[in-house]
Design a protein around this motif. Structure first.
Motif, PDB file in Angstrom:
ATOM      1  N   TRP A 175       1.961   2.649  -9.092  1.00  0.00           N
ATOM      2  CA  TRP A 175       1.547   3.497  -7.961  1.00  0.00           C
ATOM      3  C   TRP A 175       0.048   3.786  -8.043  1.00  0.00           C
ATOM      4  CZ3 TRP A 175      -0.396   8.536  -8.335  1.00  0.00           C
ATOM      5  CH2 TRP A 175      -0.448   9.283  -7.155  1.00  0.00           C
ATOM      6  N   ALA A 176      -0.421   4.073  -9.258  1.00  0.00           N
ATOM      7  CA  ALA A 176      -1.844   4.386  -9.456  1.00  0.00           C
ATOM      8  C   ALA A 176      -2.707   3.187  -9.075  1.00  0.00           C
ATOM      9  CB  ALA A 176      -2.094   4.792 -10.897  1.00  0.00           C
ATOM     10  N   LYS A 177      -2.205   1.999  -9.414  1.00  0.00           N
ATOM     11  CA  LYS A 177      -2.953   0.778  -9.127  1.00  0.00           C
ATOM     12  C   LYS A 177      -3.065   0.566  -7.610  1.00  0.00           C
ATOM     13  CE  LYS A 177      -3.288  -3.928 -10.851  1.00  0.00           C
ATOM     14  NZ  LYS A 177      -2.562  -5.055 -11.436  1.00  0.00           N
ATOM     15  N   ILE A 178      -1.937   0.742  -6.926  1.00  0.00           N
ATOM     16  CA  ILE A 178      -1.923   0.592  -5.462  1.00  0.00           C
ATOM     17  C   ILE A 178      -2.926   1.555  -4.830  1.00  0.00           C
ATOM     18  CG2 ILE A 178      -0.515   1.027  -3.385  1.00  0.00           C
ATOM     19  CD1 ILE A 178       1.913   0.037  -5.112  1.00  0.00           C
ATOM     20  N   ASN A 179      -3.003   2.763  -5.398  1.00  0.00           N
ATOM     21  CA  ASN A 179      -3.880   3.780  -4.826  1.00  0.00           C
ATOM     22  C   ASN A 179      -5.294   3.750  -5.406  1.00  0.00           C
ATOM     23  OD1 ASN A 179      -2.272   5.539  -2.869  1.00  0.00           O
ATOM     24  ND2 ASN A 179      -0.872   5.287  -4.597  1.00  0.00           N
ATOM     25  N   LYS A 180      -5.575   2.680  -6.174  1.00  0.00           N
ATOM     26  CA  LYS A 180      -6.915   2.475  -6.735  1.00  0.00           C
ATOM     27  C   LYS A 180      -7.393   3.657  -7.570  1.00  0.00           C
ATOM     28  CE  LYS A 180      -8.515  -0.765  -3.191  1.00  0.00           C
ATOM     29  NZ  LYS A 180      -7.237  -1.022  -2.508  1.00  0.00           N
ATOM     30  N   LEU A 181      -6.481   4.236  -8.329  1.00  0.00           N
ATOM     31  CA  LEU A 181      -6.860   5.342  -9.211  1.00  0.00           C
ATOM     32  C   LEU A 181      -7.224   4.752 -10.563  1.00  0.00           C
ATOM     33  CD1 LEU A 181      -3.922   7.768  -8.385  1.00  0.00           C
ATOM     34  CD2 LEU A 181      -6.209   7.802  -7.412  1.00  0.00           C
TER      35      LEU A 181
END
Ligand SMILES: [Ca+2]
Ligand SMILES: [Ca+2]
Ligand SMILES: [Ca+2]
Length: 285
Positions: A78-84
């Motif tokens: 999820w973090a990757k998708i949201n570029k975090l």
């Protein structure tokens, strides 16, 4: 003679003024840049490994979030998708809505948008007040209260009246949340009322929902389950810390709390409206 001297004085004054102006500008700029230190802060180096510094393992994530059905792998995807990225991936708050990334994940809200559903109320403000952060406007979360020891699993109604007599209507449909008291899992005193007994002819299926409330002991658990429209389910678990009977107007029932507290109340003794049986619990996760 006197004319020249006056002119000279005037010129000297002008030079003096210009010089002071120059010095003021020069030292002002120096002060701004060097003393106030307005240099842009260097950006922190980011690397995928840094994630591990904060989120140690699944257990840590689940404990901090109060959830046991999520995983570190899901969070990282999820973090990757949201570029975090970055060291504070887990606790960071890039959209500055007051919700750290891991809570954005739990609630299914956008970590890069302070107002996910675009209803002008921030994600944090909605959650703090019991509103659904991913459903526009006045939508509240759907709440259930479960007390395994008593076999209680009932919906909670967000009451819109603070007159106890008017709450009877809400009590036909479940347990009633006192308006303006804390929302599930939030700091403050969340007060919930239920019938211990009611007239045989009274409407609704919850006329005796709290008849066994007195069987609860210090240390027993109460779960407050919230369901959002986007399907996210959050279970807040409270542990009982206090139990007493008192008059209906006892300030201890309504006192605010600096920690997330749950106050359950019912009429006592059973079959009367004389007193209140009060059970207080503290959020454990
Ligand atoms: Ca945030
Ligand atoms: Ca957000
Ligand atoms: Ca909103």
């Amino acid at each position: 003679m006197s004319f020249l001297s006056d002119n000279l004085k005037f010129q000297l004054k002008k030079v003096g003024l210009l010089a002071s102006l120059f010095l003021a500008v020069f030292f002002g700029a120096y002060y701004f840049v060097n003393i106030l230190d307005i240099h842009p802060a260097p950006r922190e180096a980011t690397s995928p490994e840094a994630v591990q510094d904060v989120i140690v393992n699944n257990e840590e994530l689940q404990k901090r979030a109060g959830q046991d059905k999520i995983s570190l792998a899901d969070f990282q995807a999820w973090a990757k998708i949201n570029k975090l990225t970055g060291k504070d991936l887990y606790d960071g708050d890039p959209d500055r809505d007051g919700l750290p990334n891991y809570l954005e994940y739990i609630h299914g809200t956008d970590p890069n948008n302070a107002d996910t559903d675009g209803d002008i109320f921030s994600d944090k403000a909605e959650i703090t007040n019991g509103y659904d952060p991913d459903s526009k406007g006045e939508a509240m979360t759907t709440v259930y209260i479960k007390i395994e020891k008593l076999g209680v699993d009932a919906p909670m109604v967000w009451s819109k009246t603070d007159v106890e007599a008017n709450m009877l209507k809400d009590l036909e449909n479940g347990l009633a949340h006192f308006m303006k008291t804390a929302a599930p899992g939030q700091v403050g005193n969340m007060i919930v009322s239920g019938h211990s007994s009611n007239y045989i002819w009274a409407k609704g299926g919850y006329n005796h929902i709290f008849k066994d409330l007195n069987n609860l002991q210090i240390g027993d658990l109460v779960t407050v389950k919230t369901v959002q429209k986007n399907g996210r389910i959050i279970n807040y678990q409270y542990k009982i810390t206090e139990k007493f009977t008192t008059t209906p107007d006892d300030e201890r029932i309504f006192a605010d709390s600096p920690t997330p507290t749950l106050t359950l109340t019912t009429c006592w003794p059973i079959g009367t409206n004389l007193k209140r049986l009060i059970v207080k619990a503290e959020l454990v996760k």
